[in-house]
Design an enzyme around this catalytic site. Structure first.
Site, short mmCIF file in Angstrom:
data_model
loop_
_atom_site.label_atom_id
_atom_site.label_comp_id
_atom_site.label_asym_id
_atom_site.label_seq_id
_atom_site.Cartn_x
_atom_site.Cartn_y
_atom_site.Cartn_z
N ASP A 9 0.72 -1.28 -0.15
CA ASP A 9 0.05 0.16 -0.04
C ASP A 9 0.89 1.38 -0.13
OD1 ASP A 9 -2.63 1.01 0.54
OD2 ASP A 9 -1.84 2.01 2.20
N GLU A 49 1.40 -0.56 -5.17
CA GLU A 49 0.45 0.72 -5.35
C GLU A 49 1.00 1.90 -5.88
OE1 GLU A 49 -3.02 3.45 -3.80
OE2 GLU A 49 -1.59 2.88 -2.30
C1 GLC Z 1 -4.20 3.03 -0.40
C2 GLC Z 1 -5.42 2.48 -0.55
C3 GLC Z 1 -6.41 3.36 0.08
C4 GLC Z 1 -6.15 3.91 1.45
C5 GLC Z 1 -4.91 4.47 1.46
C6 GLC Z 1 -4.28 4.83 2.71
O1 GLC Z 1 -4.18 4.41 -1.53
O2 GLC Z 1 -5.91 1.63 -1.83
O3 GLC Z 1 -7.85 2.63 -0.08
O4 GLC Z 1 -6.90 4.83 1.89
O5 GLC Z 1 -3.88 3.52 0.77
O6 GLC Z 1 -3.67 3.62 3.31
#
Ligand code: GLC
Ligand code: CA
Length: 581
Positions: free
Chosen positions: A244, A304
């Protein structure tokens, strides 16, 4: 954060601020491998398991509710494994199901080594893992690296006193003066990124909600503790992690102010380039070392990664392919209209950068059915998009419900919004509830997701778009996905073949070959609302044959063979055919 144009593609959260032999030996001597017993196993083309796997993202709150409390759970997922198997899924990525106060619906983790009671228990997880394994489905967990919950024991200790041994596990600073945060950095979820904590009279840093304090990755103890978390899950059988918010791991220790840009964002804050608090080079060291741990377990790391261009994307693979195996290509999701030219450009780019990872939507991004749909041909367009990302060279990650044409169901009133960013940013920012609604299993009440009141309302299109009804309709989106995934698993050119673009000047029809040895698969995608007729000459690609044998198509005529001298494609139709030398 530079606000990305959010009309249809909504949630770009981070913003864009500016050896096979050894594997065989290990197998023979029985070195423990993690899950599916394929130590560093590569196929004859040098590909690893995750390069041929079809990944499927599950938002556990919304997938299947086994105990009828309105919230999905792990036992719910276990019950649906046969469905996933039949669909053609090889790995599921479960978004965070760890204990959490649920401020950010699980992305605020208060214990990395347990399951939140609302989702079940560790025993439920183990059962899910072993049932999945029996079906050849791997499990990918979500690793929230950048921050914990403010209710995590580490943070509670850290905030308790300035000399607590865990003080330096988070980022604490003095303010510039009374009521003045240390600098101008903004939270991507609105307001200052600093929160004053009266207990010790200092401010802590949070890129996301104040309840999500950032960990200090400059502290080696943090790295060790977090890496050990991954080891613990690998031993439990997980096959990898989706990392993440990796862009945000490090901050400038000198806390330089970020450049302020013209205009205001959706929360009314100034627009800002996150120059000093995102994508710092130090993060690549962490990824390299985390990859070493992953390699010991034949595991995959998916990132991500909100990259702004191909150079940034390339960097995430690592200079020696030693960082993320699968950085997600969100550049592709930013093509939020049917544009053959734009897709062609992105595909070529990511092919040159590394092993491509294709994503159409997720729990932060408006569903593809809505982004690409024209309101009249949405089902045809959903199949068209499947025909695109599931026939390309690379790994695809499906978002649950994409395979049945689920659409966004955005809240109509502020008081119904569950996602805090929707409440804060209303009406400009409606939050992410719309793309997180319950999976649509059948046409009964609540779409068969739960017998209780679901935590988010089911989208009204469940009456026509659900697993049971579509399963019976040969022309449904679901059956198209099933046939396509079956083909993808069996066809060597789709698995292994090179990507060869064709007719690159055509603004309407996206057309390419996947070539492998003496064979090729031809893909023709009409991205326009008009019938298109095109000519394909494959002589220079080494395929002089003038015909294709149909493998799968949505053409109304369903030809057995297609003459390449005059290919006529219905609006938004897909044609996939085989060509031999
Ligand atoms: C990432 C996740 C999202 C979350 C953020 C904070 O972007 O995909 O859903 O709110 O991280 O952890
Ligand atoms: Ca439940």
């Amino acid at each position: 954060m530079v606000v990305i144009e959010r009309s249809k593609l909504r949630h770009a959260l981070i913003g864009c601020s500016l050896g096979p032999c050894l594997g065989a030996i290990l197998l023979v001597i029985g070195v423990p491998t993690n899950t599916h017993g394929q130590a560093a196993g590569r196929d004859s083309e040098g590909h690893q398991w995750w390069q041929h796997a079809v990944f499927y993202e599950i938002y556990p709150r919304s997938f299947a509710d086994s105990n009828d409390d309105g919230i999905g759970d792990l036992n719910g997922i276990t019950r649906k494994l046969d469905y996933l198997k039949e669909l053609g899924v090889d790995a599921i990525w479960i978004t965070p199901c760890y204990p959490s106060p649920q401020v950010d619906f699980g992305y605020d983790v208060s214990d990395y080594q347990n399951i939140d009671p609302m989702y079940g228990t560790l025993e439920d997880f183990d059962r899910l893992e072993s049932e999945a394994r029996k079906r050849g489905i791997r499990i990918i967990m979500d690793f929230v690296m950048n921050h914990t919950s403010d209710q995590h024991a580490w943070f509670k200790e850290s905030r308790s006193s300035r000399d607590n041994p865990r003080r330096d596990w988070y980022i604490w600073r003095d303010g510039k003066g009374p009521n003045q945060p240390p600098n101008n950095w903004l939270s991507t979820f609105g307001g200052s990124a600093w929160k004053f904590d009266p207990t010790t009279g200092q401010w802590y840093y949070h890129f996301f909600y104040p309840q999500q304090p950032d960990l200090n990755w400059r502290n080696p103890e943090v790295e060790k503790a977090m890496f050990d978390v991954t080891r613990w899950w690998y031993r439990r059988g997980v096959a990898g992690f989706r990392l993440d918010a990796v862009d945000t791991l490090f901050e400038d220790p000198a806390l330089h102010d970020n450049p302020v840009l013209p205009g205001k964002n959706q929360y009314g804050d100034p627009n800002m380039a996150n120059l000093y608090n995102t994508k710092l080079p130090e993060l690549h060291g962490v990824l390299e070392r985390l990859r070493q741990v992953a390699d010991e377990h034949n595991a995959v790391l998916i990132g991500e990664t909100w990259t702004k261009d191909l150079e940034e994307l390339k960097r995430y693979y690592g200079e020696h392919s030693n960082e993320l195996q699968m950085p997600m290509d969100f550049l592709f999701t930013r093509v939020d209209k049917l544009s053959a030219g734009e897709f062609r450009k992105q595909i070529a780019g990511v092919n040159a950068a590394g092993w491509p990872v294709y994503v159409l939507s997720n729990h932060d991004i408006v569903r593809s059915y809505v982004r690409y749909g024209d309101g009249r041909h949405n089902d045809e367009i959903a199949k068209l998009m499947a025909g695109l990302y599931l026939t390309l060279r690379g790994t695809a990650i499906l978002y649950y419900g994409e395979e049945i044409g689920m659409e966004n169901n955005d809240p109509k009133r502020k008081e119904d919004v569950k996602d805090p960013i929707g409440r804060l940013g209303w009406p400009k920012e409606k939050g992410r509830d719309g793309e997180r609604t319950p999976m649509q299993w059948n046409s009964s009440q609540n779409a068969g997701f739960t017998k209780a009141k679901p935590w988010l309302p089911v989208d009204p299109n469940y009456r026509t778009h659900n697993v049971e009804s579509e399963g019976k309709d040969p022309g449904s989106i679901l059956n198209f996905y099933r046939r396509l995934l079956e083909l993808r698993h069996q066809n060597p050119a789709l698995l292994e073949g090179a990507y060869v673009p064709l007719n690159e000047d055509d603004p309407n029809v996206l057309c390419y070959l996947r070539t492998y040895k003496d064979e090729a698969v031809l893909v023709v995608l009409n991205m326009s609302a008009e019938r298109q007729t095109t000519t394909l000459n494959l002589t220079s690609q080494g395929f002089a044959g003038a015909q294709a044998t149909t493998l799968l198509t949505t053409l109304a005529t369903h030809p057995e063979r297609l003459s390449l001298s005059s290919v006529s494609v219905d609006p938004f139709a897909v044609y996939i055919g085989k060509i031999s030398k």
